[in-house]
Design an enzyme around this catalytic site. Structure first.
Site, PDB file in Angstrom:
ATOM      1  N   ASN A   9       0.842  -1.198   0.000  1.00  0.00           N
ATOM      2  CA  ASN A   9       0.000   0.000   0.000  1.00  0.00           C
ATOM      3  C   ASN A   9       0.884   1.258   0.000  1.00  0.00           C
ATOM      4  OD1 ASN A   9      -1.583   2.210   0.859  1.00  0.00           O
ATOM      5  ND2 ASN A   9      -3.063   0.835   1.825  1.00  0.00           N
ATOM      6  N   ASP A  67      -1.299  -3.329  10.195  1.00  0.00           N
ATOM      7  CA  ASP A  67      -2.664  -3.633   9.806  1.00  0.00           C
ATOM      8  C   ASP A  67      -3.560  -2.608  10.485  1.00  0.00           C
ATOM      9  OD1 ASP A  67      -4.176  -5.626   8.213  1.00  0.00           O
ATOM     10  OD2 ASP A  67      -5.306  -5.829  10.071  1.00  0.00           O
ATOM     11  N   PHE A 143      -6.689   7.993   1.520  1.00  0.00           N
ATOM     12  CA  PHE A 143      -7.103   6.770   0.843  1.00  0.00           C
ATOM     13  C   PHE A 143      -8.161   6.060   1.694  1.00  0.00           C
ATOM     14  CE2 PHE A 143      -4.992   3.440   3.407  1.00  0.00           C
ATOM     15  CZ  PHE A 143      -4.181   4.237   4.206  1.00  0.00           C
ATOM     16  N   ASP A 146     -10.776   7.333   4.491  1.00  0.00           N
ATOM     17  CA  ASP A 146     -10.473   8.717   4.905  1.00  0.00           C
ATOM     18  C   ASP A 146     -11.624   9.699   4.646  1.00  0.00           C
ATOM     19  OD1 ASP A 146      -8.032   8.182   6.031  1.00  0.00           O
ATOM     20  OD2 ASP A 146      -6.847   8.810   4.307  1.00  0.00           O
ATOM     21  N   LYS A 166      -2.918  14.887   8.636  1.00  0.00           N
ATOM     22  CA  LYS A 166      -3.321  13.526   9.022  1.00  0.00           C
ATOM     23  C   LYS A 166      -2.175  12.817   9.740  1.00  0.00           C
ATOM     24  CE  LYS A 166      -4.779   8.986   7.495  1.00  0.00           C
ATOM     25  NZ  LYS A 166      -4.815   7.989   6.418  1.00  0.00           N
ATOM     26  N   ARG A 172      -2.165   5.701  12.742  1.00  0.00           N
ATOM     27  CA  ARG A 172      -0.859   5.214  12.250  1.00  0.00           C
ATOM     28  C   ARG A 172       0.272   6.003  12.905  1.00  0.00           C
ATOM     29  NH1 ARG A 172      -2.473   4.931   7.455  1.00  0.00           N
ATOM     30  NH2 ARG A 172      -3.096   2.785   7.857  1.00  0.00           N
TER      31      ARG A 172
HETATM   32  P1  IMP Z   1      -5.199  -2.917   5.820  1.00  0.00           P
HETATM   33  O1  IMP Z   1      -4.491  -2.448   7.034  1.00  0.00           O
HETATM   34  O2  IMP Z   1      -4.385  -2.647   4.585  1.00  0.00           O
HETATM   35  O3  IMP Z   1      -5.717  -4.316   5.938  1.00  0.00           O
HETATM   36  O4  IMP Z   1      -6.427  -1.919   5.678  1.00  0.00           O
HETATM   37  C1  IMP Z   1      -7.752  -2.287   5.891  1.00  0.00           C
HETATM   38  C2  IMP Z   1      -8.664  -1.354   5.143  1.00  0.00           C
HETATM   39  O5  IMP Z   1      -8.730  -0.129   5.848  1.00  0.00           O
HETATM   40  C3  IMP Z   1      -8.217  -1.026   3.724  1.00  0.00           C
HETATM   41  O6  IMP Z   1      -9.349  -0.995   2.903  1.00  0.00           O
HETATM   42  C4  IMP Z   1      -7.617   0.332   3.805  1.00  0.00           C
HETATM   43  O7  IMP Z   1      -7.881   1.066   2.638  1.00  0.00           O
HETATM   44  C5  IMP Z   1      -8.349   0.931   5.008  1.00  0.00           C
HETATM   45  N1  IMP Z   1      -7.444   1.785   5.750  1.00  0.00           N
HETATM   46  C6  IMP Z   1      -6.316   1.417   6.405  1.00  0.00           C
HETATM   47  N2  IMP Z   1      -5.727   2.484   6.940  1.00  0.00           N
HETATM   48  C7  IMP Z   1      -6.492   3.544   6.600  1.00  0.00           C
HETATM   49  C8  IMP Z   1      -6.361   4.940   6.842  1.00  0.00           C
HETATM   50  O8  IMP Z   1      -5.422   5.442   7.445  1.00  0.00           O
HETATM   51  N3  IMP Z   1      -7.344   5.691   6.323  1.00  0.00           N
HETATM   52  C9  IMP Z   1      -8.403   5.193   5.628  1.00  0.00           C
HETATM   53  N4  IMP Z   1      -8.552   3.914   5.371  1.00  0.00           N
HETATM   54  C10 IMP Z   1      -7.595   3.090   5.844  1.00  0.00           C
END
Ligand code: IMP
Length: 191
Positions: A9, A67, A143, A146, A166, A172
Site C-alpha cells: 500500500n 494492519d 485513501f 479517509d 493527518k 498510524r
Molecule cells: P489494511 O491495514 O491494509 O488491511 O487496511 C484495511 C482497510 O482499511 C483497507 O481498505 C484500507 O484502505 C483501510 N485503511 C487502512 N488504513 C487507513 C487509513 O489510514 N485511512 C483510511 N482507510 C484506511
C-alpha cells in the site's frame, strides 16, 4: 537507522516514511507481501504476519508490517479486522448506506504495527483514534475510508486533511511513534 516496511500500500508507505523520518529512521518498502490470516483480532493478524516475514528474512534488517481497521460503534465494531474486504466490496458508499438514519456515528480507527528482526522477538505497537462516520464522503486526500472518518471533534474528515495534518494525529502516527521510541532504544543497545 534503516527499517523495511513490508506493504503493497503506497499510501501507508508514504505516511509511514514521513512519520518515521522525524526520528531519523529511513524506511524502505518491500512489496512482496505476507499471509494475512482471517481473525477477529488485528493483533493476531499482525503477529502471524510478522512471523511469516521473518521466516523469509535473510539479513539482519529490522522489519515492520501494519494492519489497520475502522470500527463503527453502531455496527458492533464492523468492519474492524475485515476492513480491507469490506472496502473492496461495498466501499465507502456501502458503509454510508449501512449507516443511513443511524444517529450514533461514533467510530475508531485502529492501527497495529508489528516489528521484528533476527535479534528480536516480535513486538506490537497499537494506535487508536476516535471520531465519527460522516453523512457524506468529504475530501480528496488520503485513501480508503479517509473521506468518511471525521477525526475527533475537528469536524474534518481525514480526506479533508492535508497529508501533514493527518500524519500528525492519525492512528498510524500513534502506533509508529510508539515503535520509533522503542526502536531508537533498541538501536542504542545494539550499538
Ligand atoms: P489494511 O491495514 O491494509 O488491511 O487496511 C484495511 C482497510 O482499511 C483497507 O481498505 C484500507 O484502505 C483501510 N485503511 C487502512 N488504513 C487507513 C487509513 O489510514 N485511512 C483510511 N482507510 C484506511
Amino acid at each position: 537507522m534503516n527499517v523495511v516496511f513490508v506493504t503493497g500500500n503506497r499510501h501507508k508507505f508514504h505516511e509511514a516514511l514521513h512519520i518515521l523520518s522525524a526520528y531519523g529512521i529511513h524506511l524502505h518498502q518491500d512489496t512482496k507481501g505476507y499471509i494475512e490470516i482471517q481473525s477477529d483480532s488485528i493483533e493476531e493478524i499482525v503477529l502471524f504476519g510478522i512471523k511469516e516475514v521473518m521466516k523469509r528474512a535473510r539479513d539482519k534488517s529490522a522489519y515492520i508490517i501494519e494492519d489497520a481497521g475502522l470500527f463503527i460503534e453502531a455496527l458492533d465494531g464492523f468492519p474492524g479486522p475485515y476492513s480491507s474486504y469490506v472496502y473492496r466490496t461495498i466501499g465507502n458508499r456501502g458503509i454510508l448506506k449501512l449507516m443511513e438514519g443511524v444517529k450514533n456515528r461514533r467510530a475508531k480507527f485502529v492501527s497495529c504495527v508489528g516489528f521484528c528482526s533476527k535479534d528480536s522477538d516480535p513486538v506490537l505497537f497499537k494506535g487508536e483514534v476516535y471520531g465519527n462516520i460522516s453523512w457524506f464522503e468529504r475530501g480528496s486526500h488520503g485513501f480508503g475510508f479517509d473521506p468518511i472518518f471525521e477525526f475527533g471533534s475537528t469536524g474534518k474528515t481525514f480526506g479533508e486533511m492535508t497529508p501533514d495534518e493527518k500524519s500528525a494525529c492519525s492512528h498510524r502516527f500513534i502506533a509508529l511513534k510508539k515503535f520509533a521510541n522503542f526502536f531508537m532504544e533498541y538501536e542504542k543497545e545494539r550499538a
